[in-house]
Enzyme design. Structure first.
Site, PDB file in Angstrom:
ATOM      1  N   LYS A  30      -8.561  -0.783   0.681  1.00 36.45           N
ATOM      2  CA  LYS A  30      -9.941  -2.021   1.736  1.00 36.45           C
ATOM      3  C   LYS A  30     -10.884  -2.525   1.157  1.00 36.45           C
ATOM      4  O   LYS A  30     -11.308  -1.972   0.035  1.00 36.45           O
ATOM      5  CB  LYS A  30     -11.057  -0.364   2.196  1.00 36.45           C
ATOM      6  CG  LYS A  30     -10.425   0.736   3.506  1.00 36.45           C
ATOM      7  CD  LYS A  30     -10.494  -0.833   4.565  1.00 36.45           C
ATOM      8  CE  LYS A  30      -9.443  -0.401   6.018  1.00 36.45           C
ATOM      9  NZ  LYS A  30      -8.211  -0.838   6.398  1.00 36.45           N
ATOM     10  N   GLU A  57       1.042  -1.740   0.561  1.00 33.59           N
ATOM     11  CA  GLU A  57       0.059   0.174   0.171  1.00 33.59           C
ATOM     12  C   GLU A  57       1.005   1.337   0.020  1.00 33.59           C
ATOM     13  O   GLU A  57       1.860   1.386   1.033  1.00 33.59           O
ATOM     14  CB  GLU A  57      -0.972   0.390   1.190  1.00 33.59           C
ATOM     15  CG  GLU A  57      -2.123   1.364   0.871  1.00 33.59           C
ATOM     16  CD  GLU A  57      -2.936   1.446   2.381  1.00 33.59           C
ATOM     17  OE1 GLU A  57      -3.353   2.284   1.843  1.00 33.59           O
ATOM     18  OE2 GLU A  57      -2.883   0.154   3.265  1.00 33.59           O
TER      19      GLU A  57
END
Length: 433
Positions: free
Chosen positions: A249, A233
């Site tokens: 997410k 990420e």
């Protein structure tokens, strides 16, 4: 100030391994590797910064202002980390949970020696004061045989900071907050740890990176403390007047069966709970970026796109903004910190509830590692999927978490945590075999 050299390499992967082994002689090391993952917004394939000329190390008190001063004074490349607990500088919050790792809240250094990989070319920057060492260094790097060292055969006994039944109780407590309307979503994390344990940091990193091949891998050494990260990420990047955030997410496992793997991707894309998690954080990121953005410039470039990694499929969104050229880069980070994907919404309420329910001070976990360029550009990852190590205390730790929403099932959340923890556990347990 710096002398620049261009070095062509026939085998960039072999040279990377040699360079990382050579770097271990220094107390200050930051290695960032994209693993040639094909993603947008990537400037370098890999970067190495070593050997501090100057540095800043501090707790959270006034930390961002100190970083702003340091970055403005050096006007040079600086590399380092921001821990999650810098939230206490941004908001009137505190961190009182157990801390077995004891990282400083913020650390950056100005490296004497820098290596930037792009394709088969390495651009090397040496401070003028050490540029007479370049030829000797290059010879030493090329002489290193990139074979693996033996791992230290300590038996790694991994313990849980929160046991399964306690985890369920805490998730139900968080769900009660959600149903009361205190929050919509919060990221709840748990620590796995080992005491009186020695590991070989570089070999542990190489094994973890080899399993995961993520786009934001990190090897960080700060004296006796290490971050060995297989992060997928990006937290935040600034290039020119453009700022980019890419929150993750939504997660599902991989399958060796191609048809089943495609089915898992499709199910993730259509999963109402996972999409709502992602969209809530996108809204939070848009709000955070708007604090420093030129009015009307915040846009969602990608919403809930599925990206595939070696261990998992992730749902990722890309949010962009434009800033004025005189906007201070540290202010952009401070106004968005900590990252929405690791906190929740509303952010401050979520952070308070997280602190009350979690058992471990997050420290560098769910913080960020990255760099500032001389022009004020920057790029930072999110420290997840990471093994953290305090060599002096012989303490090894990794944490995993997940977003809790009104639709969360405690058992499924627990199982998702175990999927995320799989690579770290495998690497550590393999050492004692």
């Amino acid at each position: 100030m710096r002398t620049t050299y261009i070095h062509k390499v026939e085998d960039s992967e072999a040279f990377k391994h040699q360079l990382l082994m050579w770097s271990q002689q220094f107390d200050d090391v930051v290695w960032l590797d994209s693993n040639n993952y094909q993603q947008n917004h990537s400037k370098y394939d890999a970067v190495l910064a070593v050997d501090a000329f100057t540095s800043i190390q501090t707790d959270f008190h006034n930390a961002f202002e100190q970083l702003k001063d340091y970055q403005s004074i050096t006007k040079d490349w600086i590399f380092g980390y921001l821990t999650y607990d810098l939230k206490n500088d941004v908001e009137p919050l505190r961190s009182h949970n157990h801390d077995g790792l004891e990282f400083s809240d913020l650390y950056f250094f100005q490296p004497k020696k820098l290596f930037f990989f792009k394709g088969n070319q390495v651009e090397i920057h040496y401070f003028k004061m050490v540029d007479d060492e370049f030829e000797t260094d290059l010879k030493a790097i090329k002489l290193i045989h990139p074979s693996t060292h033996q791992l230290i055969n300590d038996s790694v006994k991994i313990k849980l900071r929160i046991h399964k039944e306690d985890y369920f109780e805490k998730i139900n407590n968080m769900l009660a907050h959600i149903h009361r309307g205190d929050i919509y979503e919060a990221n709840f994390c748990q620590e796995f740890y080992a005491e009186n344990t020695q590991i070989n940091p570089l070999e542990t990193y190489n094994k973890l990176n080899g399993i995961s091949n993520p786009p934001f891998a990190t090897f960080l050494k700060c004296n006796d403390k290490y971050v060995l990260s297989a992060s997928p990420e990006r937290y935040l990047k600034k290039e020119g007047n453009t700022v980019i955030s890419q929150p993750i997410k939504g997660t599902t496992k991989r399958s060796l069966d191609m048809a089943e793997d495609e089915q898992l991707k499709t199910e993730l894309l259509k999963n109402e709970k996972e999409r709502s998690e992602n969209i809530m954080i996108v809204d939070l990121v848009r709000n955070d970026l708007s604090k420093t953005a030129i009015k009307g410039s915040v846009e969602v470039e990608e919403l809930c796109k599925i990206y595939t990694f070696d261990q998992v499929h992730h749902m990722i969104s890309t949010v962009k903004s434009k800033v004025e050229s005189n906007t201070n880069p540290v202010d952009i980070i401070k106004s968005t910190f900590p990252m929405g994907s690791m906190t929740g919404a509303p952010k401050i309420s979520a952070m308070k509830i997280i602190e009350a329910l979690e058992e471990t001070k997050r420290g560098i976990y769910s913080g960020a590692v990255g760099y500032f360029s001389p022009s004020g550009d920057f790029d930072f990852n999110v420290v997840i999927r990471s093994i953290l190590y305090n060599e002096t205390k012989k303490y090894v730790s990794y944490s995993v978490g997940g977003a809790i929403t009104a639709k969360s099932d405690p058992l499924k959340e627990y199982e998702e945590c175990l999927v995320k923890a799989k690579a770290m556990r495998q690497v550590l347990e393999d050492q004692s075999k």
